[in-house]
Design an enzyme around this catalytic site. Structure first.
Site, PDB file in Angstrom:
ATOM      1  CB  CYS A 263      67.591 -52.011-125.529  1.00 25.22           C
ATOM      2  SG  CYS A 263      67.383 -53.189-124.171  1.00 25.22           S
ATOM      3  CG  HIS A 353      68.267 -56.083-128.721  1.00 21.65           C
ATOM      4  ND1 HIS A 353      69.587 -55.896-128.372  1.00 21.65           N
ATOM      5  CD2 HIS A 353      67.553 -55.886-127.590  1.00 21.65           C
ATOM      6  CE1 HIS A 353      69.662 -55.611-127.077  1.00 21.65           C
ATOM      7  NE2 HIS A 353      68.440 -55.606-126.586  1.00 21.65           N
ATOM      8  CD  GLU A 355      70.825 -56.140-131.990  1.00 18.29           C
ATOM      9  OE1 GLU A 355      70.634 -57.094-131.218  1.00 18.29           O
ATOM     10  OE2 GLU A 355      70.234 -55.049-131.862  1.00 18.29           O
TER      11      GLU A 355
END
Length: 384
Positions: A263, A353, A355
């Site tokens: 990001c 992202h 995660e």
């Protein structure tokens, strides 16, 4: 559930648009940039994502609050809600999840977060999509009764998001270490530009001792940790203001330390390689964004939250001060750059992202790619 006061609330945009509704959460006034998120789930992760600092989030999902609030899913290190305000259509009056310990509204009141419900979010999102993210304000309770012209003036007077340097406002103030699960394989210095809590967890699960340091920590300081790799996280604000972090990353690249960014970290790596950034019309915010990897032609569905991007074309190769580089990923919706890397693989980053908190799991192997990169670098050092 504490809702039911039915106090008036109004969302005011800088262009003079007014959306009336009912207050929920804390009451009063909050200002920020109005943006929308297309995620159908994961509102707790959204609200606690530090990348949403100074933004009023509009939920496109028609009902919010049904899963309540728990003590495990917050994405800020301290559990803080970072959004400036929350705009929804319908607030669920019942919490229906076994993990919930309280309601969404209870948590918003406890943290002083102002919201508005009962808004025609379809009309509002169409406006933001067509005309772009815009300065806004939520005014509730007695504040909602003020003259609209006064409210518009207050909204217009707030600072622009373009040119905003916000990472230091959300970053940790002191370094802290997360020990690896099982045997320690590597040490990584993770720059907290607004890091989500899930990201270090994915690192420690892979045997990585993770030392989280404040934004803009000088390169000379992190060398004392003898890191096997350097990671730069997500975060809020305009990447064009991040000159200090760009210089740090340039020193990391010059030292040939393996690098991974997500990001905001993607934008910083891009700048370090010589690319420019710009502000998107309405950004990418949600958990259903398709991205293509131009090196493999594989498509992933990704979680995203960004209002700025790198300039470039998918698959484009260009020269940098650290060798040939390539734009590796783009968004299939609008061709926005979603990843960049050095051609030799020593440094890579993505705009989305991996995660997946909340979101799909398609991109999680990127953490394994980082581990493989550090393993290869260690082998080269030992052979030398």
């Amino acid at each position: 559930m504490t809702s039911g006061t039915h106090q008036p609330a109004v969302l005011v945009l800088a262009d003079g648009s007014v959306f009336r509704g009912v207050a929920f959460g804390a009451t009063g006034t909050t200002l920020g940039e109005a943006v929308f998120s297309t995620g159908m789930t994961g509102y707790q992760e959204t609200l606690t994502d530090p990348s949403y600092h100074r933004q009023i989030v509009v939920a496109t999902a028609p009902q919010i609050g049904n899963t309540g609030w728990n003590d495990e899913d917050s994405e800020s290190h301290t559990g803080r809600i970072w959004v400036a305000g929350y705009v929804i259509r319908d607030l669920s009056m019942t919490v229906s999840n076994w993990r919930a310990t309280r309601s969404l509204e209870d948590e918003m009141i406890a943290q002083g977060i102002i919201g508005i419900r009962g808004v025609d979010t379809r009309a509002l999102v169409r406006r933001l999509r067509n005309f772009g993210s815009i300065k806004a304000g939520i005014f509730s309770g007695e504040d909602a009764r003020a003259d609209v012209e006064e409210l518009v003036a207050a909204v217009k007077a707030q600072p622009d998001m373009a040119g905003a340097d916000l990472s230091a406002e959300v970053s940790t103030t002191e370094p802290y270490t997360l020990e690896p699960e099982g045997e320690a394989r590597f040490t990584v210095v993770a720059y907290d530009m607004g890091i989500k809590s899930s990201t270090p967890r994915y690192l420690v699960q892979r045997g990585i001792r993770t030392i989280v340091v404040p934004a803009n920590t000088p390169f000379s300081e992190i060398t004392s940790y003898d890191p096997d790799g350097v990671f730069v996280s997500n975060g809020p604000g305009d990447p064009a203001t991040a000159d200090a972090m760009v210089e740090v990353v340039r020193e990391v690249l010059a030292a040939k330390i393996p690098f991974f960014g997500i990001c905001f970290g993607n934008q910083i790596l891009g700048r370090a390689l010589g690319l420019e950034t710009y502000k998107l019309k309405f950004g990418h915010r949600g958990i259903n964004v398709p991205v293509i990897d131009h090196t493999t032609q594989r498509i992933s569905i990704t979680a995203q939250n960004h209002g700025f991007a790198l300039k470039g074309q998918g698959g484009e190769r260009f020269d940098s001060d650290f060798g040939p580089a390539i734009i590796t990923h783009t968004c299939l919706n609008d061709d926005v750059v979603e990843g960049v890397a050095l051609a030799d693989g020593r440094a890579f980053s993505v705009q989305y992202h991996p995660e997946s908190a909340a979101g799909p799991h398609d991109a999680q192997p990127l953490f394994d790619q980082f581990v493989e990169l550090m393993s290869a670098a260690r082998s080269e050092t030992q052979e030398a």
